[in-house]
Motif scaffolding. Structure first.
Motif, short mmCIF file in Angstrom:
data_model
loop_
_atom_site.label_atom_id
_atom_site.label_comp_id
_atom_site.label_asym_id
_atom_site.label_seq_id
_atom_site.Cartn_x
_atom_site.Cartn_y
_atom_site.Cartn_z
N THR A 209 0.84 -1.18 0.00
CA THR A 209 0.00 0.00 0.00
C THR A 209 0.88 1.24 0.00
O THR A 209 1.71 1.42 0.90
CB THR A 209 -0.93 0.00 1.23
OG1 THR A 209 -1.69 -1.22 1.24
CG2 THR A 209 -1.86 1.19 1.20
N THR A 210 0.72 2.10 -0.98
CA THR A 210 1.62 3.23 -1.19
C THR A 210 1.16 4.47 -0.45
O THR A 210 -0.02 4.81 -0.49
CB THR A 210 1.74 3.54 -2.69
OG1 THR A 210 2.18 2.37 -3.38
CG2 THR A 210 2.73 4.67 -2.93
N VAL A 211 2.10 5.11 0.21
CA VAL A 211 1.88 6.44 0.79
C VAL A 211 2.59 7.44 -0.12
O VAL A 211 3.79 7.31 -0.37
CB VAL A 211 2.46 6.53 2.22
CG1 VAL A 211 2.28 7.94 2.77
CG2 VAL A 211 1.77 5.52 3.13
N ASP A 269 -6.88 7.33 7.05
CA ASP A 269 -6.28 8.66 6.94
C ASP A 269 -5.32 8.94 8.08
O ASP A 269 -4.29 9.60 7.90
CB ASP A 269 -7.38 9.72 6.91
CG ASP A 269 -8.19 9.66 5.62
OD1 ASP A 269 -7.69 9.08 4.65
OD2 ASP A 269 -9.31 10.20 5.61
N ARG A 270 -5.65 8.48 9.27
CA ARG A 270 -4.79 8.71 10.43
C ARG A 270 -3.44 8.04 10.24
O ARG A 270 -2.39 8.62 10.54
CB ARG A 270 -5.47 8.21 11.69
CG ARG A 270 -4.67 8.43 12.96
CD ARG A 270 -5.44 7.93 14.18
NE ARG A 270 -4.67 8.13 15.41
CZ ARG A 270 -5.10 7.75 16.61
NH1 ARG A 270 -6.29 7.16 16.73
NH2 ARG A 270 -4.35 7.97 17.67
N ALA A 271 -3.46 6.80 9.72
CA ALA A 271 -2.20 6.08 9.50
C ALA A 271 -1.36 6.75 8.42
O ALA A 271 -0.14 6.86 8.56
CB ALA A 271 -2.50 4.63 9.13
N VAL A 272 -2.03 7.23 7.37
CA VAL A 272 -1.30 7.91 6.30
C VAL A 272 -0.64 9.18 6.82
O VAL A 272 0.52 9.47 6.51
CB VAL A 272 -2.25 8.22 5.13
CG1 VAL A 272 -1.56 9.13 4.12
CG2 VAL A 272 -2.70 6.93 4.46
N ARG A 273 -1.36 9.93 7.65
CA ARG A 273 -0.78 11.15 8.22
C ARG A 273 0.41 10.83 9.12
O ARG A 273 1.43 11.53 9.11
CB ARG A 273 -1.84 11.94 8.99
CG ARG A 273 -2.87 12.62 8.12
CD ARG A 273 -3.65 13.65 8.92
NE ARG A 273 -4.36 13.04 10.05
CZ ARG A 273 -5.59 12.56 10.00
NH1 ARG A 273 -6.27 12.61 8.84
NH2 ARG A 273 -6.16 12.03 11.06
N ALA A 274 0.28 9.78 9.91
CA ALA A 274 1.37 9.39 10.81
C ALA A 274 2.61 8.97 10.02
O ALA A 274 3.74 9.30 10.40
CB ALA A 274 0.92 8.25 11.72
#
Length: 412
Positions: A209-211, A269-274
Motif C-alpha cells: 500500500t503506497t503512501v 487517513d490517520r495512519a497515512v498522516r502518521a
C-alpha cells in the motif's frame, strides 16, 4: 501542519531563532531587575558597590550601550553576509548553509541584539521629577547593562577571530567532513549493530500500500526509529521508496506498507498522516541523512579548486585527504544498511542506501573528469585508492584496485 522535524531543521540553519530567544530573555531580565530596583528603593536598601546615578546619567549610559550594540550588530551581520557571498562564489552555493548553521554566528548576533533590547526596556523605566513628579533610576539594571556591554566587547573580539577562522578553507572542509562521517553512520553499519541489519536482501517488488507525497521537494530526513515503532504496533513492514536526497513530486510514492507476510494493508487517513509525518521534505538537500550530498560537498570543494579561475590544486588535495578520513573506516568494516530492525531482530523498515562502492566511485569520477591536468591531485587520488586497498575486505579489494588503475592511467 508543519512537521516538528522540518521546523527543527529550519531553526538550526536560521539567523532569527537565537536572537528571538535571547531578545525575550533580555526583556524578562530587564523587567525583573527594574522590579528589584523598585523594591530596593522602596525599602531604602543601600548597595555599597553600586554608584548612585542621576536620571540623565542613567539615560546616557543606556542610550550609549543600546546604540553601540545595534551598530555592532549591523556591522557583524554585514560581515557575515560578505562571508556568505564569498563562500558561495568561491566554494559553491551549497556550502552557504554551513555558515547559516554555525551556532557561533547565530550566538553573536543574538548577544548584540538582545543587549540593545535590554537597554531599551530599562531605558523606558528611567524617570525624573520633571517627567512624572517621581524620580526613578534603576541602578542595578543600569550597572548590569554596563557589565553586559563589557561582555559584548569580548564577544566582538571572539566574533572577529571566529569569522576569520571559519572562512579558511581548512575549517570549512573539516566541517563538511564531520557531516560526511555522520551521514555515513546512517547509511553504513558494522555487523554487530543491533539496531539495523546489513544482510543481503532481494529487491522489493512493486507492491504494498503506497503512501504518496503531498508536496514537491527533496526528502531531507526519515524518522527511522519512529517508523520502526509504528511498524511494530501495526505488525507491518515499511519500504522506504524515497530516500533522503531524492526529489519527489506530489503523488509520487514515498513509502510502501506491507504485512509481515508481504501483502498489502489497508491504511486509514490517520495512519497515512502518521507515516507522512515520518518523512521530512524541503526545498533543498541537506547532509544530515543524505550521504550522497554530504560527499558531494567535499567533491565540489575539490572541483572548484581546480577551476581555471582558481587553479588551486592544494584545495582539491585537502578535500581528498579529508574524504579518505571518513571513507576508509567505512570501507574497512561496514556494509550498507538494508533494514532497521525491532527489538526481536525482525526487519521493520527497509531503506535503499547507495552501495559504498558506487559512493566512493563518485570521488574518483570527479578526479578523472576535472583533475587529469593536475599531478598533485592525481597523486592524492592514488593515495586514497591505496588506503582503500590496504583496508579493503576481500569483497572490496577488486573495486579499490579498479579505482587506482583508473587514476594511474592518467599519469604522464
Amino acid at each position: 501542519m508543519v512537521r516538528v522535524q522540518a521546523l527543527a531543521l529550519r531553526i538550526r540553519e536560521s539567523f532569527w531563532f537565537l536572537p528571538a530567544v535571547f531578545g525575550l530573555g533580555a526583556i524578562l531580565l530587564a523587567e525583573v531587575l527594574v522590579a528589584v530596583d523598585r523594591v530596593v528603593i522602596d525599602h531604602g536598601i543601600q548597595i555599597a558597590v553600586l554608584d548612585a546615578l542621576s536620571a540623565s546619567g542613567g539615560r546616557s549610559i543606556l542610550t550609549t550601550i543600546g546604540t553601540a550594540m545595534l551598530t555592532v550588530a549591523g556591522t557583524s551581520f554585514s560581515i557575515t553576509i560578505s562571508v556568505l557571498a564569498t563562500t558561495s562564489s568561491t566554494y559553491g552555493p551549497r556550502l552557504v548553509r554551513n555558515f547559516m548553521a554555525d551556532r557561533a554566528n547565530q550566538l553573536v548576533l543574538a548577544v548584540f541584539t538582545s543587549t540593545f533590547v535590554y537597554a531599551v526596556v530599562v531605558l523606558r523605566s528611567v524617570h525624573t521629577d520633571v517627567d512624572d513628579g517621581t524620580a526613578f533610576v534603576p541602578v542595578i539594571a543600569v550597572h548590569v547593562a554596563v557589565l553586559i556591554g563589557l561582555i559584548d566587547v569580548a564577544v566582538l573580539v571572539f566574533f572577529i577571530h571566529h569569522i576569520a577562522s571559519s572562512v579558511q578553507i581548512t575549517s570549512l572542509q573539516k566541517r563538511v567532513q564531520v557531516e560526511l562521517a555522520a551521514a555515513l553512520d546512517e547509511a553504513f553499519a558494522t555487523v554487530d549493530d543491533d539496531r539495523v541489519s546489513t544482510a543481503p536482501r532481494s529487491s522489493c517488488a512493486a507492491r504494498g500500500t503506497t503512501v504518496r507525497a503531498e508536496d514537491d521537494g527533496y526528502v531531507q530526513s526519515v524518522a527511522w526509529r519512529r517508523l520502526v515503532r509504528w511498524a511494530v504496533d501495526q505488525h507491518a513492514v515499511v519500504d522506504v521508496r524515497a530516500m533522503p536526497g531524492q526529489h519527489v513530486l506530489p503523488g509520487e510514492p514515498v513509502l510502501a506498507v506491507l504485512t509481515e507476510a508481504g501483502e498489502c494493508v489497508d491504511l486509514d487517513d490517520r495512519a497515512v498522516r502518521a507515516l507522512r509525518a515520518c518523512v521530512t521534505t524541503g526545498t533543498a538537500r541537506t547532509p544530515y541523512q543524505d550521504v550522497r550530498f554530504a560527499l558531494q560537498q567535499l567533491v565540489e570543494i575539490a572541483v572548484r579548486g581546480l577551476a581555471s579561475g582558481t587553479n588551486d590544486p592544494y584545495t582539491a588535495v585537502g578535500a581528498l585527504e579529508l574524504a579518505s578520513a571518513a571513507l576508509v573506516p567505512a570501507w574497512r568494516d561496514r556494509a550498507t544498511v538494508t533494514a532497521c530492525v525491532d527489538d526481536d531482530g525482525v526487519a521493520r523498515v527497509l531503506p535503499h542506501w547507495p552501495e559504498l562502492e558506487d559512493l566512493v566511485g563518485t570521488v574518483f569520477d570527479g578526479v578523472v573528469t576535472y583533475g587529469r591536468e593536475h599531478p598533485l591531485v592525481l597523486t592524492a587520488a592514488i593515495d586514497l585508492a591505496e588506503r582503500l586497498q590496504d583496508e579493503a575486505p576481500p569483497a572490496r579489494s577488486a573495486a579499490a584496485a579498479r579505482f587506482e588503475d583508473r587514476v594511474r592511467a592518467l599519469l604522464p
